[in-house]
Design a protein around this motif. Structure first.
Motif, short mmCIF file in Angstrom:
data_model
loop_
_atom_site.label_atom_id
_atom_site.label_comp_id
_atom_site.label_asym_id
_atom_site.label_seq_id
_atom_site.Cartn_x
_atom_site.Cartn_y
_atom_site.Cartn_z
N ARG A 59 -2.61 -16.74 -0.55
CA ARG A 59 -3.53 -16.87 -1.66
C ARG A 59 -3.77 -15.50 -2.28
N LEU A 60 -3.69 -15.45 -3.60
CA LEU A 60 -3.76 -14.17 -4.28
C LEU A 60 -4.42 -14.34 -5.63
N SER A 61 -5.54 -13.66 -5.81
CA SER A 61 -6.21 -13.61 -7.10
C SER A 61 -6.43 -15.01 -7.69
N GLY A 62 -6.78 -15.98 -6.85
CA GLY A 62 -7.01 -17.32 -7.34
C GLY A 62 -5.74 -18.12 -7.54
N LEU A 63 -4.60 -17.54 -7.27
CA LEU A 63 -3.32 -18.24 -7.42
C LEU A 63 -2.70 -18.49 -6.05
N THR A 64 -1.87 -19.51 -5.98
CA THR A 64 -1.12 -19.77 -4.77
C THR A 64 0.29 -19.21 -4.94
N ARG A 65 0.63 -18.23 -4.14
CA ARG A 65 1.95 -17.59 -4.24
C ARG A 65 3.01 -18.50 -3.62
N PRO A 66 4.07 -18.83 -4.33
CA PRO A 66 5.10 -19.69 -3.76
C PRO A 66 5.72 -19.08 -2.50
N ASP A 67 6.12 -19.94 -1.59
CA ASP A 67 6.84 -19.49 -0.40
C ASP A 67 8.22 -18.97 -0.80
N VAL A 68 8.51 -17.76 -0.45
CA VAL A 68 9.83 -17.19 -0.74
C VAL A 68 10.06 -16.05 0.23
N GLY A 69 11.25 -16.00 0.83
CA GLY A 69 11.59 -14.92 1.75
C GLY A 69 11.96 -13.66 0.99
N TYR A 70 12.33 -12.62 1.73
CA TYR A 70 12.66 -11.35 1.10
C TYR A 70 13.89 -10.73 1.76
N ARG A 71 14.85 -10.34 0.94
CA ARG A 71 16.02 -9.58 1.36
C ARG A 71 16.13 -8.40 0.41
N ASN A 72 15.96 -7.22 0.90
CA ASN A 72 15.83 -6.06 0.03
C ASN A 72 17.15 -5.67 -0.65
N SER A 73 17.07 -5.44 -1.96
CA SER A 73 18.18 -4.84 -2.70
C SER A 73 17.85 -3.38 -2.97
N PRO A 74 18.81 -2.48 -2.77
CA PRO A 74 18.55 -1.07 -3.06
C PRO A 74 18.59 -0.75 -4.55
N HIS A 75 18.97 -1.73 -5.36
CA HIS A 75 19.20 -1.47 -6.79
C HIS A 75 17.95 -1.81 -7.59
N ARG A 76 17.09 -0.81 -7.76
CA ARG A 76 15.85 -0.99 -8.51
C ARG A 76 15.38 0.39 -8.96
#
Length: 207
Positions: A4-21
């Motif tokens: 829960r974030l700022s009154g919003l429900t954050r969708p479930d999603v995993g994370y795989r880091n990309s170095p390109h940013r």
């Protein structure tokens, strides 16, 4: 489980880091770019992690609805991965203003309307609804595919100035997608808080 974030429900999603940013100043979001991977889901995720690719997107969504985040989002997404580097490398000059969502499509044998699966589109639309709500992005329909201009809301890779890509191609179901973003947007907010009791009601309960 949802965060829960700022009154919003954050969708479930995993994370795989990309170095390109990109580091430095965070992006100032004004829209979302719809891409296709031109390859399989796992291959696209691996390519965005490959040091030689020099390309990435914020999210990748599979035909079966699986999805992964690969680049952190800017504030106020405090519930997600954070490292101060928020711009994915997906649309050249548009990286500072557009989120990128890649979809598993465009590989050999998957080039028709039926290959834009409902599972993939709905999974992506939920992400888009969250981004629109969190960053005040309007749920605007895209420009004509032959028009390149700085839009707000939604567009294809083919709309972003300075790019020569043709994704998401002629078969992307924009009407269905925008409708689903609106549906998810309407249901995204948590249940409203109880209405505060009036002064008279409080006084009555304390008698």
């Amino acid at each position: 489980m949802h965060q829960r974030l700022s009154g919003l429900t954050r969708p479930d999603v995993g994370y795989r880091n990309s170095p390109h940013r990109s580091g430095g100043s965070p992006m100032v979001p004004q829209g979302i770019v719809i891409h296709y991977t031109a390859g399989r889901y796992d291959g696209a995720v691996g390519w965005f992690q490959n040091p030689v690719s020099q390309v990435s997107a914020h999210f990748v969504v599979a035909r079966d609805g699986r999805r992964i985040q690969m680049v952190p989002l800017p504030d106020p997404d405090t519930g997600g991965p954070r490292d101060g580097k928020y711009k994915a490398w997906h649309c050249k000059g548009g990286n500072s203003v557009y989120f990128g969502i890649e979809h598993e499509y465009g590989y050999s044998g998957a080039t028709g309307p039926a290959d834009w699966t409902e599972e993939m589109l709905d999974s992506s639309a939920e992400l888009s609804a969250y981004l629109c709500a969190l960053y005040d992005i309007p749920i605007d329909v895209p420009l004509d595919p032959d028009t390149r201009d700085w839009y707000t809301g939604f567009g294809g890779h083919y709309n972003v100035p300075g790019n020569d890509h043709t994704d998401p191609g002629p078969h992307f179901p924009w009407d269905y997608y925008i409708n689903r973003v609106e549906d998810f947007s309407n249901s995204l907010w948590e249940s409203p808080l109880p209405v505060p009791a009036t002064t008279q009601q409080v006084a009555h309960r304390t008698l």
